[in-house]
Design a protein around this motif. Structure first.
Motif, mmCIF file in Angstrom:
data_model
loop_
_atom_site.group_PDB
_atom_site.id
_atom_site.type_symbol
_atom_site.label_atom_id
_atom_site.label_comp_id
_atom_site.label_asym_id
_atom_site.label_seq_id
_atom_site.Cartn_x
_atom_site.Cartn_y
_atom_site.Cartn_z
ATOM 1 N N TYR A 231 -4.551 -4.729 -0.627
ATOM 2 C CA TYR A 231 -4.688 -3.761 -1.705
ATOM 3 C C TYR A 231 -6.132 -3.330 -1.918
ATOM 4 O O TYR A 231 -6.395 -2.411 -2.675
ATOM 5 C CB TYR A 231 -4.103 -4.348 -3.000
ATOM 6 N N ASP A 232 -7.054 -4.005 -1.268
ATOM 7 C CA ASP A 232 -8.473 -3.677 -1.385
ATOM 8 C C ASP A 232 -9.142 -3.850 -0.028
ATOM 9 O O ASP A 232 -9.486 -4.952 0.358
ATOM 10 C CB ASP A 232 -9.148 -4.583 -2.424
ATOM 11 N N GLU B 97 -12.895 2.551 -0.828
ATOM 12 C CA GLU B 97 -12.292 2.565 -2.162
ATOM 13 C C GLU B 97 -11.215 3.640 -2.264
ATOM 14 O O GLU B 97 -10.192 3.436 -2.905
ATOM 15 C CB GLU B 97 -13.366 2.785 -3.235
ATOM 16 N N ARG B 98 -11.436 4.765 -1.608
ATOM 17 C CA ARG B 98 -10.478 5.861 -1.644
ATOM 18 C C ARG B 98 -9.126 5.466 -1.034
ATOM 19 O O ARG B 98 -8.084 5.967 -1.452
ATOM 20 C CB ARG B 98 -11.044 7.065 -0.897
ATOM 21 N N LEU C 50 -5.902 -0.714 -4.997
ATOM 22 C CA LEU C 50 -6.442 -1.391 -6.171
ATOM 23 C C LEU C 50 -7.262 -0.457 -7.058
ATOM 24 O O LEU C 50 -7.297 -0.606 -8.279
ATOM 25 C CB LEU C 50 -7.306 -2.574 -5.725
ATOM 26 N N TYR C 51 -7.894 0.543 -6.459
ATOM 27 C CA TYR C 51 -8.768 1.455 -7.199
ATOM 28 C C TYR C 51 -8.033 2.675 -7.759
ATOM 29 O O TYR C 51 -8.659 3.569 -8.331
ATOM 30 C CB TYR C 51 -9.925 1.913 -6.305
ATOM 31 N N HIS C 52 -6.720 2.699 -7.599
ATOM 32 C CA HIS C 52 -5.952 3.873 -8.028
ATOM 33 C C HIS C 52 -4.808 3.525 -8.970
ATOM 34 O O HIS C 52 -3.901 4.335 -9.152
ATOM 35 C CB HIS C 52 -5.437 4.631 -6.798
ATOM 36 N N LEU C 53 -4.858 2.363 -9.560
ATOM 37 C CA LEU C 53 -3.822 1.991 -10.523
ATOM 38 C C LEU C 53 -4.043 2.763 -11.819
ATOM 39 O O LEU C 53 -5.177 2.901 -12.278
ATOM 40 C CB LEU C 53 -3.877 0.492 -10.804
ATOM 41 N N THR C 54 -2.965 3.269 -12.379
ATOM 42 C CA THR C 54 -3.024 3.972 -13.657
ATOM 43 C C THR C 54 -1.895 3.462 -14.544
ATOM 44 O O THR C 54 -1.032 2.689 -14.090
ATOM 45 C CB THR C 54 -2.842 5.491 -13.482
ATOM 46 N N LYS D 236 -6.025 -7.109 -11.691
ATOM 47 C CA LYS D 236 -6.269 -5.715 -12.068
ATOM 48 C C LYS D 236 -5.115 -5.193 -12.917
ATOM 49 O O LYS D 236 -5.335 -4.458 -13.891
ATOM 50 C CB LYS D 236 -6.456 -4.857 -10.811
ATOM 51 N N MET D 237 -3.898 -5.572 -12.588
ATOM 52 C CA MET D 237 -2.747 -5.137 -13.375
ATOM 53 C C MET D 237 -2.789 -5.759 -14.770
ATOM 54 O O MET D 237 -2.448 -5.101 -15.750
ATOM 55 C CB MET D 237 -1.456 -5.442 -12.636
ATOM 56 N N ASP D 238 -3.251 -6.991 -14.862
ATOM 57 C CA ASP D 238 -3.468 -7.615 -16.177
ATOM 58 C C ASP D 238 -4.490 -6.821 -16.982
ATOM 59 O O ASP D 238 -4.278 -6.525 -18.161
ATOM 60 C CB ASP D 238 -3.986 -9.051 -16.022
ATOM 61 N N GLU D 239 -5.588 -6.519 -16.333
ATOM 62 C CA GLU D 239 -6.675 -5.782 -16.984
ATOM 63 C C GLU D 239 -6.186 -4.452 -17.556
ATOM 64 O O GLU D 239 -6.618 -4.030 -18.634
ATOM 65 C CB GLU D 239 -7.786 -5.547 -15.955
ATOM 66 N N LEU D 240 -5.271 -3.802 -16.853
ATOM 67 C CA LEU D 240 -4.752 -2.497 -17.272
ATOM 68 C C LEU D 240 -3.464 -2.607 -18.089
ATOM 69 O O LEU D 240 -2.872 -1.579 -18.445
ATOM 70 C CB LEU D 240 -4.513 -1.617 -16.040
#
Length: 118
Positions: A8-9, A34-35, A39-43, A69-73
């Motif tokens: 994912y990264d 990153e593009r 991992l850098y495109h979760l919304t 990252k999903m926790d963070e968001l």
């Protein structure tokens, strides 16, 4: 969606992954990596997910980073890390349908999807 033993990264220095990126991209820059890294495109619109890995999966750190990252968001997900008594479950263990752990994993993934169909 189910995310099984994935990458994912691609910005991580994972040895042969960096070499693969050099082969696929005309030039390798942090921005390009990153593009193409999910991992850098979760919304907030990312669908409910099941993240699956195993105790000896060489990509386990990728699943952990995605989970964090999903926790963070505050995204909706389930995280499952599978193991067996010998602690030998590795990458894509769930493809061995003769394995009890693989059957359990696949059944739990089906249950995850069924929970959205009612």
């Amino acid at each position: 969606i189910a995310l099984n033993c994935g990458v994912y990264d691609v910005t991580e220095d994972m040895g042969s992954l960096k070499d693969l990126m050099k082969d696929l991209l005309s030039s390798v820059t942090q921005e390009k990596l990153e593009r193409i890294s999910p991992l850098y495109h979760l919304t907030k619109n990312f669908p409910p997910s099941l993240i699956m890995t195993a105790s000896k999966d060489q990509l386990k750190i990728q699943s952990e980073k995605l989970r964090d990252k999903m926790d963070e968001l505050s995204l909706s997900y389930q995280y499952k890390e599978y193991d067996n008594e010998d602690h030998t479950l590795g990458h894509v263990f769930h493809l061995n349908i003769r394995s009890l752990e693989a059957r359990k994993c696949n059944d739990e993934e089906c249950d995850f999807f069924h929970s959205f169909i009612q």
